[in-house]
Design a protein around this motif. Structure first.
Motif, mmCIF file in Angstrom:
data_model
loop_
_atom_site.group_PDB
_atom_site.id
_atom_site.type_symbol
_atom_site.label_atom_id
_atom_site.label_comp_id
_atom_site.label_asym_id
_atom_site.label_seq_id
_atom_site.Cartn_x
_atom_site.Cartn_y
_atom_site.Cartn_z
ATOM 1 N N VAL A 141 1.199 -1.073 0.001
ATOM 2 C CA VAL A 141 0.116 -0.297 -0.256
ATOM 3 C C VAL A 141 0.782 0.911 -0.149
ATOM 4 N N ASN A 142 0.791 1.705 -0.893
ATOM 5 C CA ASN A 142 1.906 3.094 -1.661
ATOM 6 C C ASN A 142 1.577 4.030 -0.767
ATOM 7 N N GLY A 143 1.687 4.504 0.487
ATOM 8 C CA GLY A 143 0.930 5.979 0.887
ATOM 9 C C GLY A 143 1.837 6.839 0.919
ATOM 10 N N GLU B 123 -2.192 11.750 3.435
ATOM 11 C CA GLU B 123 -1.616 10.228 3.295
ATOM 12 C C GLU B 123 -1.948 8.723 4.092
ATOM 13 N N SER C 290 -3.731 5.831 2.557
ATOM 14 C CA SER C 290 -3.417 4.018 2.944
ATOM 15 C C SER C 290 -4.608 3.584 3.086
ATOM 16 N N ASP D 166 -6.419 2.671 0.934
ATOM 17 C CA ASP D 166 -6.209 1.798 -0.515
ATOM 18 C C ASP D 166 -5.858 -0.084 0.398
ATOM 19 N N PHE E 210 2.489 -1.184 4.244
ATOM 20 C CA PHE E 210 2.422 -0.439 3.731
ATOM 21 C C PHE E 210 3.758 0.966 3.779
ATOM 22 N N TYR F 26 5.398 4.587 3.425
ATOM 23 C CA TYR F 26 5.033 5.774 4.133
ATOM 24 C C TYR F 26 6.126 6.487 3.831
ATOM 25 N N GLN G 140 5.730 -2.004 8.166
ATOM 26 C CA GLN G 140 5.597 -0.271 6.593
ATOM 27 C C GLN G 140 7.478 -0.171 6.961
#
Length: 569
Positions: free
Chosen positions: A193-195, A208, A212, A215, A239, A241, A277
Motif C-alpha cells: 500500500v503505497n502511501g 496520506e 493508505s 487502499d 505499508f 510511507y 511499515q
C-alpha cells in the motif's frame, strides 16, 4: 556524614505555576503581538501546533509496544529496522553488491515490465538467497520474472524472501494474490500500500494516512472476494510511507498509522493486526541544486522514521534528483542508516517519542483527522481534490519562503560546482518542491552571461546591510548575481554607480527611516539614468515609485519570475 532520609523536593520552594500564569508571562514578552499568530502554527491538515504541551493535552492510554493498538510499536521488545536500499538496472549489479557487502539487509528493486528475465538474472547475480528482494510497486511481469528466477536458482518456495509489490488498487489484484499465495510463497509479502506516492503528489500527513487506509481496505476486499482468509491477507501486506524533514510529523504519522490499521482490521472482524511499515525518505523534498543539503534532509527523515517505529527504511541518495546515483551517494545513503542504527542505537529504545506530550498529542490529532477523512473516502469523497489543495498551500509556502529550501530558495550558491549524473526518466508522480526555483536557476544559467542586478544601497553599511543581504539572497535564488557595494550618500551617486555597473535592473536597499527621505528620489534618479526596472527592498509604498517590492513574506517566486521576464530569460 549521615545521609538524610528526607525526600528532596527541587521545586518545593517555588509556587506551582499553571498554564494561565505561563500564558500571562509569554504575552508580556510578546508586547501586544497576537499569541496565536506569533507562536501557534497550523499543519496542512488544519492541526494547530501549540508552543507548550502538558499532560492535559493527551488523554487516553497509548498501550504497550507490540500490543494493540500498536501505537508504541509493532514489536514487544523493539529491535533493529531493516536497511533496505533501492536499486535498478541503472545502478547496476556491482553497486547492488556493494550495498549488501556494506551493510544493507535487503534490496528494493525498481524494474518495469520491459526488464527481461536475463536482465534480472544479471542484476541479481551473486546476491545470496537469504537477502530479501522487494519489488517496488510495479508491473505484474516483473513479479513473474522474479518467480522464474527463484525457480531457476532452485530457491524453495517456502524459503523465498521478499515482496511482490502488488498494487491493491489494481482490479486484477485478487487473482494475482490468489496465484501467489497458492504457490506457497509464505515468506513473501504480496502487496504494497503505497502511501508515499500520495505524499510525493503533495498530500498532507492525514491525507496520506487516509489514502493508505482506503487502499488497504481495497486490498482486503479483493482478498475476501477471492475467498482468502483476511487475517492471512493482512499479514502479507506492507505499508509504504514518506519520511520528511518535519521529524515530529513523521514520527506521529507512523505511530498513528499503526493505531488506525489496528482499528480497521478489528472492524473487519479479525484480531487487530500490527502494520508492517516501510518508510522511504520523501522524494518531494529532494533538490537538484546544492544537492549536498539532501544529506541533511535524509538524515533527519531517517531518524524520524526510526524513532517512529518503521520496520524497514530506505534512504534516497543525495543525488537521486539529478540522475543515476553514483557510488558515493549510495554509500552515504546506506551509511546514514547504519550510523543511526549501529552507533546511535536508536533501535535500542522502544518508542523514543512515547511520553512526549507533544508527540502523543500530535499522534492523537493525526489519527482522528485521518480517520474522519478515511470515512469520507469510503463514502465516495475525492481524495485527489484534497491532495491538490494541500499541494497548492504547500507550494504557496515555498514561494513565500515560509517553507524555506536551503540551497535553493534560501542561501543559494551561484558558484556551486555542477553535479552531473547519467539522466533518469523523471517520475511524473513526484512533484518536487524545489522545481520552480530550479527552473529559474536553469534559465539564468543558460543566458550568455550571468544576469546581474545592481544593489542601490543607501547610507552606511550599518543602515543598509540587513536589506542588502536580504535582496542578494533573494536574487541569487533566481540565478541573478547581486552587484553589492558599500552604500551611497545621495540618489545621484547611486544612479551613477548603477550606470557604471552595466546591470539592467536595480534594487534600492536601506532602512525605513532612510526611505522616508531618499527612496522616491533614488528611484526617480535611477529611472532618469535609464534603469527600466527598479525594485525596492521593503514594504510596498506607491509614493516611492518602484516597479516592485521585495520583503519578508512576499511571493519570492513571483518577484523572481518578474525579474526574469524583464531580463528576457
Amino acid at each position: 556524614m549521615a545521609v538524610s532520609d528526607a525526600v528532596m523536593s527541587l521545586a518545593g520552594d517555588f509556587d506551582l505555576a499553571g498554564r494561565d500564569q505561563w500564558r500571562e508571562l509569554v504575552e508580556q514578552v510578546l508586547r501586544g503581538a497576537p499569541f496565536d499568530k506569533k507562536l501557534v502554527s497550523t499543519t496542512y491538515d488544519g492541526i494547530r501546533i501549540q508552543p507548550l504541551y502538558t499532560g492535559a493535552d493527551h488523554v487516553g492510554d497509548t498501550g504497550l509496544p507490540g500490543v494493540a493498538p500498536f501505537t508504541r510499536g509493532s514489536k514487544v521488545a523493539g529491535g533493529p529496522w531493516q536497511v533496505r536500499q533501492a536499486h535498478s538496472r541503472a545502478t547496476g549489479n556491482s553497486a547492488l553488491l556493494d550495498d549488501l557487502s556494506g551493510g544493507a539487509d535487503a534490496i528494493e528493486l525498481h524494474i518495469d515490465g520491459e526488464t527481461s528475465l536475463e536482465e534480472l538474472d544479471d542484476l541479481l547475480d551473486g546476491v545470496p538467497t537469504s537477502v530479501p528482494i522487494m519489488l517496488a510497486p510495479g508491473s505484474e511481469a516483473a513479479i513473474w520474472h522474479l518467480v522464474s528466477l527463484w525457480d531457476n536458482r532452485g530457491v524453495a518456495r517456502d524459503k523465498a524472501l521478499g515482496g511482490f509489490g502488488m498494487d491493491p488498487r489494481d482490479p486484477s489484484v485478487a487473482e494475482a494474490v490468489a496465484n501467489t499465495l497458492n504457490r506457497n510463497y509464505r515468506n513473501v509479502l504480496v502487496a504494497v500500500v503505497n502511501g508515499a506516492r500520495l505524499a510525493d503528489q503533495g498530500a498532507s500527513e492525514a491525507q496520506e494516512l487516509a489514502g493508505s487506509l482506503a487502499d488497504g481496505v481495497a486490498y482486503l476486499r479483493a482478498c475476501e472476494q477471492a475467498g482468502l482468509d483476511l487475517a492471512s491477507a493482512a499479514d502479507r501486506l506492507e505499508f509504504r510511507y514518506a519520511a520528511g524533514t518535519d521529524q515530529f510529523l513523521t514520527i506521529a504519522k507512523l505511530r498513528a498509522a499503526r493505531r488506525l490499521w489496528a482499528r480497521v482490521t478489528q472492524a473487519c472482524g479479525i484480531e487487530p493486526a500490527s502494520q508492517r511499515q516501510h518508510a522511504v525518505t520523501a522524494s518531494a523534498m529532494m533538490s537538484r541544486r546544492d544537492p549536498w543539503v539532501n544529506m541533511i534532509r535524509t538524515t533527519v527523515a531517517c531518524f524520524a522514521a526510526a524513532a517512529g517505529g518503521a520496520d524497514a527504511i530506505t534512504v534516497n541518495s543525495y543525488d537521486v534528483a539529478i540522475g543515476v546515483p553514483d557510488s558515493l551517494g549510495l554509500r552515504i545513503a546506506r551509511n546514514t542508516q547504519l550510523l543511526l542504527r549501529e552507533e546511535s542505537h536508536i533501535d535500542q529504545v522502544i518508542d523514543p517519542a512515547g511520553g512526549s506530550y507533544y508527540a502523543e498529542s500530535l499522534t492523537d490529532a493525526l489519527a482522528a483527522t485521518a480517520w474522519d477523512l478515511f470515512q469520507e473516502l469510503e463514502a465516495g469523497a475525492d481524495l485527489n481534490e484534497r491532495i491538490e489543495a494541500a499541494h497548492v498551500a504547500r507550494s504557496r509556502d515555498v514561494a513565500t519562503r515560509r517553507l524555506p529550501l536551503t540551497g535553493v530558495s534560501e542561501f543559494p550558491d551561484l558558484d556551486e560546482p555542477v553535479v552531473e549524473r547519467p539522466p533518469l526518466e523523471p517520475d511524473p508522480g513526484v512533484r518536487r518542491l524545489a522545481e520552480p526555483f530550479e527552473s529559474l536557476r536553469d534559465a539564468a544559467d543558460a543566458a550568455p552571461g550571468r544576469p546581474t542586478a545592481f544593489l542601490a544601497s543607501l547610507g552606511p553599511a550599518a543602515v543598509h546591510t540587513a536589506r542588502s543581504a536580504f535582496a542578494a539572497n533573494l536574487l541569487a535564488a533566481g540565478g541573478i548575481h547581486p552587484v553589492a557595494n558599500e552604500g551611497y550618500n545621495t540618489a545621484d551617486q547611486a544612479a551613477q554607480a548603477w550606470a557604471d555597473s552595466g546591470s539592467p535592473i536595480a534594487v534600492v536597499c536601506s532602512s525605513d527611516e532612510m526611505y522616508q527621505e531618499h527612496a522616491a528620489a533614488t528611484v526617480a534618479a535611477l529611472k532618469e539614468a535609464g534603469c527600466g526596472y527598479v525594485l525596492l527592498a521593503g514594504r510596498a509604498d506607491d509614493s516611492w515609485g518602484a516597479d516592485g517590492y521585495i520583503y519578508m513574506g512576499c511571493d519570492v517566486l513571483a518577484s523572481l519570475e518578474a525579474v526574469h521576464e524583464r531580463l528576457e530569460l
